[in-house]
Design a protein around this motif. Sequence first.
Motif, PDB file in Angstrom:
ATOM      1  N   ARG A  41      -0.515  39.548  22.640  1.00 37.05           N
ATOM      2  CA  ARG A  41      -1.392  38.795  23.269  1.00 37.05           C
ATOM      3  C   ARG A  41      -0.735  37.965  24.333  1.00 37.05           C
ATOM      4  O   ARG A  41       0.383  37.320  24.314  1.00 37.05           O
ATOM      5  N   TYR A  42      -1.339  38.168  25.314  1.00 39.51           N
ATOM      6  CA  TYR A  42      -0.850  37.742  26.802  1.00 39.51           C
ATOM      7  C   TYR A  42      -1.899  36.497  27.147  1.00 39.51           C
ATOM      8  O   TYR A  42      -3.232  36.760  27.024  1.00 39.51           O
ATOM      9  N   GLU A  43      -1.524  35.559  27.769  1.00 41.27           N
ATOM     10  CA  GLU A  43      -2.516  34.797  28.591  1.00 41.27           C
ATOM     11  C   GLU A  43      -1.873  34.386  30.177  1.00 41.27           C
ATOM     12  O   GLU A  43      -0.740  34.687  30.278  1.00 41.27           O
ATOM     13  N   ALA A  44      -2.630  34.196  30.822  1.00 41.29           N
ATOM     14  CA  ALA A  44      -2.508  33.632  32.196  1.00 41.29           C
ATOM     15  C   ALA A  44      -3.375  32.685  32.820  1.00 41.29           C
ATOM     16  O   ALA A  44      -4.233  32.560  32.456  1.00 41.29           O
ATOM     17  N   ASN A  45      -2.868  32.078  33.621  1.00 38.79           N
ATOM     18  CA  ASN A  45      -3.541  31.203  34.965  1.00 38.79           C
ATOM     19  C   ASN A  45      -3.901  32.076  36.185  1.00 38.79           C
ATOM     20  O   ASN A  45      -2.976  32.615  36.510  1.00 38.79           O
ATOM     21  N   VAL A  46      -5.062  31.778  36.602  1.00 40.68           N
ATOM     22  CA  VAL A  46      -5.180  32.402  37.971  1.00 40.68           C
ATOM     23  C   VAL A  46      -6.005  31.394  39.083  1.00 40.68           C
ATOM     24  O   VAL A  46      -6.848  30.647  38.482  1.00 40.68           O
ATOM     25  N   ILE A  47      -5.628  31.271  40.263  1.00 41.64           N
ATOM     26  CA  ILE A  47      -6.254  30.505  41.075  1.00 41.64           C
ATOM     27  C   ILE A  47      -6.219  31.670  42.518  1.00 41.64           C
ATOM     28  O   ILE A  47      -5.529  32.139  42.794  1.00 41.64           O
ATOM     29  N   ALA A  48      -7.370  31.805  42.751  1.00 43.38           N
ATOM     30  CA  ALA A  48      -7.870  32.741  43.934  1.00 43.38           C
ATOM     31  C   ALA A  48      -8.733  32.229  44.859  1.00 43.38           C
ATOM     32  O   ALA A  48      -9.334  31.204  44.583  1.00 43.38           O
ATOM     33  N   GLY A  49      -8.699  32.992  46.046  1.00 38.79           N
ATOM     34  CA  GLY A  49      -9.546  32.325  47.140  1.00 38.79           C
ATOM     35  C   GLY A  49     -10.021  33.493  48.082  1.00 38.79           C
ATOM     36  O   GLY A  49      -9.228  34.495  48.141  1.00 38.79           O
ATOM     37  N   ALA A  66       1.151  32.236  30.999  1.00 37.09           N
ATOM     38  CA  ALA A  66       0.708  30.904  30.272  1.00 37.09           C
ATOM     39  C   ALA A  66       0.618  31.394  28.611  1.00 37.09           C
ATOM     40  O   ALA A  66       0.979  32.692  28.382  1.00 37.09           O
ATOM     41  N   GLY A  67       0.672  30.446  27.916  1.00 38.38           N
ATOM     42  CA  GLY A  67       1.060  30.784  26.631  1.00 38.38           C
ATOM     43  C   GLY A  67       2.271  31.023  25.884  1.00 38.38           C
ATOM     44  O   GLY A  67       3.132  30.725  26.757  1.00 38.38           O
ATOM     45  N   GLU A  68       2.610  31.501  24.848  1.00 39.53           N
ATOM     46  CA  GLU A  68       3.793  31.608  24.466  1.00 39.53           C
ATOM     47  C   GLU A  68       4.662  33.006  24.810  1.00 39.53           C
ATOM     48  O   GLU A  68       5.884  33.141  24.746  1.00 39.53           O
ATOM     49  N   THR A  69       3.922  34.053  25.072  1.00 37.82           N
ATOM     50  CA  THR A  69       4.512  35.316  25.231  1.00 37.82           C
ATOM     51  C   THR A  69       4.339  35.780  26.825  1.00 37.82           C
ATOM     52  O   THR A  69       3.286  35.637  27.317  1.00 37.82           O
ATOM     53  N   ILE A  70       5.463  36.135  27.292  1.00 35.87           N
ATOM     54  CA  ILE A  70       5.455  36.402  28.850  1.00 35.87           C
ATOM     55  C   ILE A  70       5.331  38.165  28.943  1.00 35.87           C
ATOM     56  O   ILE A  70       6.256  38.833  28.261  1.00 35.87           O
ATOM     57  N   ALA A  71       4.634  38.348  29.651  1.00 39.91           N
ATOM     58  CA  ALA A  71       4.197  39.930  29.812  1.00 39.91           C
ATOM     59  C   ALA A  71       5.180  40.409  30.741  1.00 39.91           C
ATOM     60  O   ALA A  71       5.933  39.797  31.613  1.00 39.91           O
ATOM     61  N   GLY A  85       4.679  38.686  16.743  1.00 46.45           N
ATOM     62  CA  GLY A  85       5.097  37.487  16.110  1.00 46.45           C
ATOM     63  C   GLY A  85       5.581  36.527  16.506  1.00 46.45           C
ATOM     64  O   GLY A  85       6.315  35.524  16.207  1.00 46.45           O
ATOM     65  N   GLY A  86       5.411  36.178  18.071  1.00 49.77           N
ATOM     66  CA  GLY A  86       5.707  35.064  18.573  1.00 49.77           C
ATOM     67  C   GLY A  86       7.174  34.963  18.975  1.00 49.77           C
ATOM     68  O   GLY A  86       7.526  34.195  19.752  1.00 49.77           O
ATOM     69  N   THR A  87       8.032  36.047  18.590  1.00 51.93           N
ATOM     70  CA  THR A  87       9.316  36.105  19.192  1.00 51.93           C
ATOM     71  C   THR A  87       9.272  36.417  20.734  1.00 51.93           C
ATOM     72  O   THR A  87       8.600  37.379  21.281  1.00 51.93           O
ATOM     73  N   ARG A  88       9.867  35.745  21.633  1.00 53.67           N
ATOM     74  CA  ARG A  88       9.965  35.957  23.156  1.00 53.67           C
ATOM     75  C   ARG A  88      11.080  37.083  23.289  1.00 53.67           C
ATOM     76  O   ARG A  88      11.991  37.116  22.640  1.00 53.67           O
ATOM     77  N   GLY A  89      10.878  37.471  24.437  1.00 51.43           N
ATOM     78  CA  GLY A  89      11.800  38.336  25.075  1.00 51.43           C
ATOM     79  C   GLY A  89      12.800  37.528  25.839  1.00 51.43           C
ATOM     80  O   GLY A  89      12.781  36.142  25.666  1.00 51.43           O
ATOM     81  N   LEU A  90      13.348  37.924  26.770  1.00 55.54           N
ATOM     82  CA  LEU A  90      14.403  37.384  27.494  1.00 55.54           C
ATOM     83  C   LEU A  90      13.979  36.160  28.369  1.00 55.54           C
ATOM     84  O   LEU A  90      14.917  35.415  28.410  1.00 55.54           O
ATOM     85  N   LEU A  91      12.615  36.306  29.006  1.00 54.75           N
ATOM     86  CA  LEU A  91      12.310  34.884  29.355  1.00 54.75           C
ATOM     87  C   LEU A  91      11.376  34.129  28.494  1.00 54.75           C
ATOM     88  O   LEU A  91      10.286  34.511  27.931  1.00 54.75           O
ATOM     89  N   SER A  92      11.656  32.711  28.707  1.00 54.78           N
ATOM     90  CA  SER A  92      10.607  32.042  27.951  1.00 54.78           C
ATOM     91  C   SER A  92       9.513  31.371  28.775  1.00 54.78           C
ATOM     92  O   SER A  92       9.539  31.628  29.924  1.00 54.78           O
ATOM     93  N   PRO A 124      11.748  42.085  29.468  1.00 57.42           N
ATOM     94  CA  PRO A 124      11.227  43.120  28.504  1.00 57.42           C
ATOM     95  C   PRO A 124       9.909  42.560  28.128  1.00 57.42           C
ATOM     96  O   PRO A 124       9.700  41.333  28.276  1.00 57.42           O
ATOM     97  N   ALA A 125       9.072  43.627  27.514  1.00 57.42           N
ATOM     98  CA  ALA A 125       8.006  43.461  26.937  1.00 57.42           C
ATOM     99  C   ALA A 125       7.964  42.572  25.926  1.00 57.42           C
ATOM    100  O   ALA A 125       8.798  42.430  25.054  1.00 57.42           O
ATOM    101  N   PRO A 126       7.165  41.573  25.789  1.00 58.09           N
ATOM    102  CA  PRO A 126       7.332  40.907  24.332  1.00 58.09           C
ATOM    103  C   PRO A 126       6.933  41.499  23.331  1.00 58.09           C
ATOM    104  O   PRO A 126       6.174  42.685  23.216  1.00 58.09           O
ATOM    105  N   LYS A 127       7.193  40.632  22.141  1.00 59.89           N
ATOM    106  CA  LYS A 127       7.139  41.380  20.937  1.00 59.89           C
ATOM    107  C   LYS A 127       6.293  40.509  20.009  1.00 59.89           C
ATOM    108  O   LYS A 127       5.909  39.344  20.183  1.00 59.89           O
TER     109      LYS A 127
END
Length: 706
Positions: A105-113, A52-57, A306-313, A301-304
């Motif tokens: 900064r990383y964000e994520a969604n989780v759904i667990a059971g 989730a968010g702008e940066t992919i971990a 300043g909001g600049t994304r890596g290979l994956l958006s 790649p690890a995100p950097k």
Amino acid sequence: MPIEYEALIGHLYIVGGRAISVAPPGLLVEAAPKRAARGRETDTFFALVTPAGETIAPAAFYERMAQLASDEYFESSGSVTSALRDVLANINENLFEHNSTDPRRYEANVIAGVLRGADLYLGKIGTGAGLLALKDVTQAFPADFSDKAALKGVSMGVEMTPEIKMAKYTVSANTRLLLADAALAEQPLDEVQAAVGLEDIGAVLAKLREIVKTQITLLALEFVPPDQPVALPIKETASTLEAKAAPATAAPAASADAPEPGTLRRSGTRGVGVRKALSSAAGSTANVTESMQQAFERIVPAPKEGGTRGLLSSPAAAGVTVLIPVFVVILVVIFWISGTGESEFDQCVKGANDTAVTARGIASNDVTGTLAAWNAVLQLATNCEAIKEGGDPSLSILKSEARTIIDRLLAVQRRTVSVVDTFPNAELTQLVIQGEDVYVLDSRNQFVYRVTLADDGLSIVPDSRVPIQAMRRSGQVIQYTVGNIVDIAWEENGAGVAQSNVITALDENGVLIACPPRFLQDCTAQELRGIETWETPRAIDFWEGRMYILDPGANQIWRYDPSGGAYPGMPLEYFTGERRPDISRALDFAITNEGDIYLLLQEGVVVKFTSADIQPFAFVGFPQGQSLNANSAMFLNLNPIAQGLYFVNREARSVYETTMAGTFINSYRASDEELFGQISNVYADSDQQIVYVLSGNSLLAFRRNE
């Protein structure tokens, strides 16, 4: 407590309209381990963690989150509801604390059971949806799909106290459950309901594959009694981790009439295990699956900062085709290899060729997807060559095709790299060139060497390698014993040392050694004052006779002013006042002729200072897909006719060249990429138009304009 139900499990991963057969690391299903807390012995835990968010971990980040959730659940006690809630709250807290202290900064969604007997418990944070179905009755989680506001939520890592949505259901034989990202709720509900009611879970996945047009990450489960026969051939394993660790073997092929799902397997607890279903949907072995996983993980790649994304958006960006690592929940992909007589190598080659076919089919304007696909082809072909000595001619052709396309998209300049010299058992980290003399620091053995370049600049004069005895650990200089060497640098001015134009080295104890290049036995040394203020000195540089020491641990650059051929005073702070910048993650620095300082941080960010005041600087003009977040060292070229910056990026095995303002000029890679496998530093000689690189124990060189 006897096991009432286990789960027949499948997954579907579609990006940019294409179904991927290797699955995301955020999917996990795990049976209770042997040392599970009392009351958890027959439980099954499953989770789906999505970005989730702008940066992919990095891919491993989501895998670790899912595993952390599982570990915490099986170590907990008390009711399932409270334990599941605590697990979700704890992993959110961990991510929130990470974001509070780390610039990435990383964000994520989780759904667990959790499945316990006939009771099914679900919980989620962020955006995601579930659908529970038994015969003609369906229930949506956490709310009806038409209630978009209820389906959304604040992602993990944003707030200290998350909004957790939970529910409890009762399952019976053949109850089906879909857990997915937000894309599930965007599909036509009547079509999804019809799909989930088809004859088996394989048909469900195949139909969903037809329905979803753009992207989805989905986990499908069907709860069945342990002894209920399944029409599809299966294998057993106790958990996702065990399935991942154990080599898979061929099983009987599915019927020719079998549906074409994304993946299928059967999950139980303890001895019941997971059984993998196979079908004609894929055409490779588990070994190829593992190769695919490795291939895709390398291109994320690890995100950097300043909001600049890596290979994956962001995965929510519609229309972007990205071939990314897709891990099967119980590590099973639909294979059809049984009875073919194919060897592991044959299957690997087939997988590489199949991936190349997919890559060729990606739209030319989809740069991200094209790069991802061809990087996967390249890694797969390399893995195949490792299986069989001599490889296969088709693999060389595939690798050449992949590199040509990747280089064109990334504006990579391939260069023939010469090995100038190699040093025994060394790890070369620092490099200084002055005229025909090259000085290198071997950090492993704590030794500084000098070699003399031949006229071509690509080789050395025979027998010219000289170890500088005064610049080595435990060496003696006047009354000083040398400790571990921090850095080396050339000092032209000489106001603070015995003479000008000397090679200098600083050790961790504050001993500064200076040696004239033609008389290396006539070295001098002095002990700097104020070293008790140092924390982790990392690099040194000189400007107009002053010496500067980069000390990330102290969040400071120390300055020593010269007087009478020495540095007699206490260190001065470069950064003063209350609003000091955070340079605790600094890796390298350099000073211009005007006294401006360029600082390289761990995230690949460059910060420029004039008299300690920050100045504008930004990387611009880089081709889409170039990743600067792993730069580890920099070189500032002060030649008036070729001023610029050079950066080394070990992750990309590249040397980047930019203007002083950060505008992209070139990206260099070796024709033999293995030569840059341990790249650590760079130096550009503008007079000869040669770029020198340190990699492992080797001094390498290539012509800038070939």
